[in-house]
Design a protein around this motif. Structure first.
Motif, short mmCIF file in Angstrom:
data_model
loop_
_atom_site.label_atom_id
_atom_site.label_comp_id
_atom_site.label_asym_id
_atom_site.label_seq_id
_atom_site.Cartn_x
_atom_site.Cartn_y
_atom_site.Cartn_z
N THR A 177 0.83 -1.21 0.00
CA THR A 177 0.00 0.00 0.00
C THR A 177 0.86 1.26 0.00
O THR A 177 0.53 2.27 -0.63
N ARG A 182 -9.21 5.32 2.36
CA ARG A 182 -10.66 5.42 2.55
C ARG A 182 -11.30 4.04 2.63
O ARG A 182 -12.33 3.86 3.30
N ARG A 183 -10.70 3.06 1.99
CA ARG A 183 -11.20 1.69 2.11
C ARG A 183 -10.96 1.17 3.53
O ARG A 183 -11.84 0.52 4.12
N SER A 194 -7.55 11.62 5.26
CA SER A 194 -7.13 10.79 4.13
C SER A 194 -6.51 11.64 3.04
O SER A 194 -5.49 11.27 2.45
N ARG A 254 -12.40 12.14 5.90
CA ARG A 254 -12.09 12.59 4.53
C ARG A 254 -10.90 13.55 4.55
O ARG A 254 -10.02 13.48 3.69
N LEU A 307 -4.97 7.35 -1.56
CA LEU A 307 -6.17 7.96 -1.00
C LEU A 307 -7.32 6.96 -0.99
O LEU A 307 -8.03 6.82 0.02
N ASN A 308 -7.51 6.25 -2.08
CA ASN A 308 -8.58 5.26 -2.16
C ASN A 308 -8.35 4.12 -1.18
O ASN A 308 -9.30 3.60 -0.57
N ASP A 309 -7.08 3.70 -1.01
CA ASP A 309 -6.77 2.64 -0.06
C ASP A 309 -7.08 3.07 1.36
O ASP A 309 -7.66 2.30 2.15
N ARG A 321 -0.67 8.71 -5.53
CA ARG A 321 -1.34 9.43 -4.44
C ARG A 321 -2.84 9.14 -4.45
O ARG A 321 -3.45 8.95 -3.40
N THR A 322 -3.42 9.11 -5.64
CA THR A 322 -4.85 8.81 -5.75
C THR A 322 -5.14 7.39 -5.31
O THR A 322 -6.13 7.13 -4.60
N ASP A 323 -4.29 6.45 -5.71
CA ASP A 323 -4.46 5.06 -5.29
C ASP A 323 -4.37 4.95 -3.77
O ASP A 323 -5.16 4.22 -3.13
N ALA A 343 -2.56 11.57 1.85
CA ALA A 343 -2.22 11.35 0.44
C ALA A 343 -1.29 12.44 -0.08
O ALA A 343 -0.44 12.19 -0.94
#
Length: 273
Positions: free
Chosen positions: A74, A96-97, A243, A240, A92-94, A88-90, A247
């Motif tokens: 990760t 938030r998951r 996260s 939010r 951020l999504n991780d 960075r986007t990946d 990121a």
């Protein structure tokens, strides 16, 4: 229920017991944990036969927190390509998951009681911050340790603990990364009661769960819903924000140093870069 890799789930009458089992040392939280946690609590939430849930850990410890070696993928792309938007986007999504996994516990309509023994570190503290009631055995120890590994805690402790222990105690724990024992945890309101040993705290949690389960289930769920309403929006906004913050700012030489020191089993040397 399903055969889980990071948990066992048992039911006695209308009480479910969810037990962290690893597979990481000290029930550390690896990919299986984060994937299965929301599935389990989604099932418990929708099961009309379950009226309360006890959450505990197998073995001597509740949880050592995030399984850094197992979760290294990760962080890896973020550190390798820190200037690029895609990793960075990946990330951020991780994040938030992972946040959503713990939020599934907080959102469960059935009251959840944590029975904590041994260490409860980092992600373990995020997890128990999401339950309704926390009990501990006398040897339990707690640590909001993310600062010591160059991370801003981002899975819920900073958002949920102010309403549990207050701003002053939270800032002390978060800024120092210090360890506290069960007596101090009880004093600041992190846990309700301390019991002599692991068997005693688990028995007490089940007794309390049965006491809750004896009340009208829709009223119990209504009480929880009403109590949760004032803080729900604040917690969601805070999750939010952190996260996005991580990121943007998490990639650092200090984070690389923290992870290397874990693998090399030595104290880290942070330089603020």
């Amino acid at each position: 229920m399903t055969d889980w890799k990071a948990f066992t789930v048992e039911r006695a009458d209308d009480i479910a017991t969810v037990t962290l089992t690893g597979p990481g040392k000290g029930n550390a939280m690896g990919p299986d944990f984060w994937r299965e946690l929301p599935q389990i609590f989604g099932e418990l939430d929708s099961d009309p036969e379950v009226r309360a849930v006890v959450l505990t850990g197998a073995g001597k410890h509740f949880s050592y927190g995030l399984d850094l070696p197992a979760m290294a993928p990760t962080f890896g792309p973020l550190l390798a390509d820190r200037a690029l938007a895609a990793p960075r986007t990946d990330f951020l999504n991780d994040v938030r998951r992972l946040q959503a996994s713990v939020t599934a516990v907080a959102d469960c309509r059935k009251p959840v009681i944590a029975a904590v023994s041994g260490w409860c570190i980092g992600g373990g503290l995020d997890l128990i911050a999401a339950v309704d009631i926390r009990l501990a055995s006398a040897e339990a120890k707690f640590s909001l340790r993310e600062a010591k590994v160059a991370i801003v805690a981002d899975v819920g402790s900073l958002q949920r603990l102010p309403g549990i222990i207050g701003e002053g105690h939270l800032r002390e724990l978060a800024l120092t990364g210090k360890d506290i024992d069960a007596a101090r945890a009880e004093k600041i309101g992190l846990i309700n009661d301390v019991y002599p040993d692991q068997d005693a705290v688990l028995a007490a949690a089940r007794t309390l769960a049965r006491e809750i389960a004896a009340n009208p289930p829709l009223v119990v769920q209504g009480v929880k819903d009403v109590l949760d309403q004032p803080r729900a929006g604040r917690v969601a906004d805070g999750l939010r924000y952190v996260s996005a913050w991580n990121a943007a700012f998490l990639p650092s030489e200090d984070l690389t140093e923290a992870m290397q020191s874990v693998f090399e089993k030595r104290p880290p040397e942070f330089k603020g870069r």
